[in-house]
Write a protein that holds these residues in place. Sequence first.
Motif, mmCIF file in Angstrom:
data_model
loop_
_atom_site.group_PDB
_atom_site.id
_atom_site.type_symbol
_atom_site.label_atom_id
_atom_site.label_comp_id
_atom_site.label_asym_id
_atom_site.label_seq_id
_atom_site.Cartn_x
_atom_site.Cartn_y
_atom_site.Cartn_z
ATOM 1 N N THR A 40 10.202 161.911 59.609
ATOM 2 C CA THR A 40 9.732 162.468 58.342
ATOM 3 C C THR A 40 9.787 161.372 57.272
ATOM 4 O O THR A 40 10.160 160.247 57.552
ATOM 5 N N ASP A 41 9.403 161.748 56.056
ATOM 6 C CA ASP A 41 9.484 160.801 54.951
ATOM 7 C C ASP A 41 10.801 161.004 54.208
ATOM 8 O O ASP A 41 11.611 161.862 54.555
ATOM 9 N N ALA A 42 11.017 160.208 53.148
ATOM 10 C CA ALA A 42 12.285 160.273 52.408
ATOM 11 C C ALA A 42 12.467 161.626 51.714
ATOM 12 O O ALA A 42 13.571 162.162 51.671
ATOM 13 N N GLY A 43 11.400 162.192 51.188
ATOM 14 C CA GLY A 43 11.489 163.506 50.545
ATOM 15 C C GLY A 43 11.835 164.597 51.537
ATOM 16 O O GLY A 43 12.640 165.490 51.264
ATOM 17 N N GLY A 44 11.213 164.545 52.702
ATOM 18 C CA GLY A 44 11.527 165.508 53.754
ATOM 19 C C GLY A 44 12.946 165.352 54.257
ATOM 20 O O GLY A 44 13.624 166.332 54.578
ATOM 21 N N LEU A 45 13.411 164.114 54.311
ATOM 22 C CA LEU A 45 14.782 163.849 54.729
ATOM 23 C C LEU A 45 15.775 164.439 53.733
ATOM 24 O O LEU A 45 16.776 165.054 54.136
ATOM 25 N N ALA A 46 15.490 164.309 52.444
ATOM 26 C CA ALA A 46 16.365 164.895 51.424
ATOM 27 C C ALA A 46 16.382 166.412 51.540
ATOM 28 O O ALA A 46 17.440 167.039 51.390
ATOM 29 N N ASP A 47 15.230 167.014 51.849
ATOM 30 C CA ASP A 47 15.169 168.465 52.005
ATOM 31 C C ASP A 47 15.951 168.914 53.241
ATOM 32 O O ASP A 47 16.665 169.923 53.198
ATOM 33 N N LEU A 48 15.844 168.169 54.329
ATOM 34 C CA LEU A 48 16.599 168.521 55.535
ATOM 35 C C LEU A 48 18.102 168.383 55.298
ATOM 36 O O LEU A 48 18.890 169.225 55.753
ATOM 37 N N ARG A 99 19.263 171.348 53.388
ATOM 38 C CA ARG A 99 19.382 172.517 54.255
ATOM 39 C C ARG A 99 20.685 172.483 55.056
ATOM 40 O O ARG A 99 21.329 173.509 55.253
ATOM 41 N N ILE A 100 21.053 171.306 55.525
ATOM 42 C CA ILE A 100 22.308 171.181 56.265
ATOM 43 C C ILE A 100 23.495 171.469 55.353
ATOM 44 O O ILE A 100 24.419 172.188 55.735
ATOM 45 N N ARG A 101 23.461 170.932 54.140
ATOM 46 C CA ARG A 101 24.566 171.161 53.197
ATOM 47 C C ARG A 101 24.721 172.636 52.856
ATOM 48 O O ARG A 101 25.830 173.128 52.714
ATOM 49 N N HIS A 102 23.592 173.339 52.719
ATOM 50 C CA HIS A 102 23.623 174.750 52.344
ATOM 51 C C HIS A 102 23.648 175.684 53.557
ATOM 52 O O HIS A 102 23.556 176.906 53.395
ATOM 53 N N ARG A 103 23.725 175.104 54.743
ATOM 54 C CA ARG A 103 23.794 175.859 55.995
ATOM 55 C C ARG A 103 22.596 176.796 56.167
ATOM 56 O O ARG A 103 22.747 177.943 56.577
ATOM 57 N N GLU A 104 21.414 176.274 55.866
ATOM 58 C CA GLU A 104 20.179 177.028 56.027
ATOM 59 C C GLU A 104 19.526 176.594 57.346
ATOM 60 O O GLU A 104 19.076 175.469 57.477
ATOM 61 N N VAL A 105 19.492 177.493 58.297
ATOM 62 C CA VAL A 105 18.895 177.183 59.592
ATOM 63 C C VAL A 105 17.390 177.408 59.492
ATOM 64 O O VAL A 105 16.950 178.511 59.169
ATOM 65 N N PRO A 106 16.581 176.378 59.745
ATOM 66 C CA PRO A 106 15.128 176.553 59.647
ATOM 67 C C PRO A 106 14.599 177.431 60.770
ATOM 68 O O PRO A 106 15.162 177.489 61.860
ATOM 69 N N GLN A 107 13.493 178.127 60.486
ATOM 70 C CA GLN A 107 12.892 179.036 61.464
ATOM 71 C C GLN A 107 11.715 178.395 62.202
ATOM 72 O O GLN A 107 11.465 178.732 63.347
ATOM 73 N N ALA A 108 11.004 177.504 61.537
ATOM 74 C CA ALA A 108 9.845 176.861 62.161
ATOM 75 C C ALA A 108 10.316 175.896 63.258
ATOM 76 O O ALA A 108 11.279 175.155 63.061
ATOM 77 N N GLU A 123 9.081 173.082 64.436
ATOM 78 C CA GLU A 123 9.047 171.644 64.116
ATOM 79 C C GLU A 123 10.158 171.260 63.138
ATOM 80 O O GLU A 123 10.731 170.171 63.244
ATOM 81 N N GLU A 124 10.498 172.155 62.213
ATOM 82 C CA GLU A 124 11.622 171.891 61.310
ATOM 83 C C GLU A 124 12.939 171.928 62.068
ATOM 84 O O GLU A 124 13.833 171.133 61.801
ATOM 85 N N ARG A 125 13.049 172.843 63.001
ATOM 86 C CA ARG A 125 14.275 172.921 63.816
ATOM 87 C C ARG A 125 14.466 171.648 64.621
ATOM 88 O O ARG A 125 15.574 171.129 64.724
ATOM 89 N N ALA A 126 13.372 171.124 65.161
ATOM 90 C CA ALA A 126 13.462 169.881 65.936
ATOM 91 C C ALA A 126 13.854 168.711 65.025
ATOM 92 O O ALA A 126 14.665 167.862 65.414
ATOM 93 N N ALA A 127 13.292 168.680 63.825
ATOM 94 C CA ALA A 127 13.637 167.605 62.885
ATOM 95 C C ALA A 127 15.104 167.699 62.468
ATOM 96 O O ALA A 127 15.804 166.678 62.406
ATOM 97 N N VAL A 128 15.578 168.908 62.195
ATOM 98 C CA VAL A 128 16.987 169.083 61.822
ATOM 99 C C VAL A 128 17.883 168.716 62.998
ATOM 100 O O VAL A 128 18.924 168.079 62.821
ATOM 101 N N ARG A 129 17.476 169.088 64.201
ATOM 102 C CA ARG A 129 18.263 168.746 65.392
ATOM 103 C C ARG A 129 18.372 167.233 65.546
ATOM 104 O O ARG A 129 19.455 166.705 65.835
#
Length: 174
Positions: A67-75, A78-87, A89-95
């Motif tokens: 991802t890009d730097a903005g997407g990395l900050a968003d991911l 999400r980790i800090r706030h314990r928000e598990v993504p549903q999509a 592709e987002e789940r794979a990126a977070v993983r």
Amino acid sequence: MLSLKRLLDRSLTAQAILVFLLGLGVVALIRRDEHPAVWVLHSALYTGIAVAVLAVQRRRAARAVGTDAGGLADLNRRIRHREVPQAPEERAAVRRLVAEQLGQMERAGKWLPYWLGAMGLAAVGLFVLGAVSGSLIFSLLFAVGMVALCAWVLWMRRRSLDRLHWMRQALRQE
């Protein structure tokens, strides 16, 4: 406060301004007898080094996650706030991000005892020098500050590990 945190999370320029101002204050305290232009030059040098290190770390992490730097900050948010993504592709990126950060923390954990030992030796050494020279207050404050810094680093590391392990477990369950 929330918008400032988000700005500092996303913007390398905002981080550079903050590092410059903090560096300027520290240099001004340490080198009071020098001209203010020297303070600015030293602070700019320290800021340049810090921004270069941050940019390389961000680029490496973004490349590992895909991802890009903005997407990395968003991911990371999400980790800090314990928000598990549903999509998916987002789940794979977070993983991938969780795996990357856990790997970095494991590699850095090997050096943590040496760093803590060096900080302890510096604190004890300065405390002994202060006791011998008769200036005990400054050395005692430095030793207490060093212990507080080491405790804060250990606490932040534990907190980050807990969040990353929680997110990895949450991604496995769903």
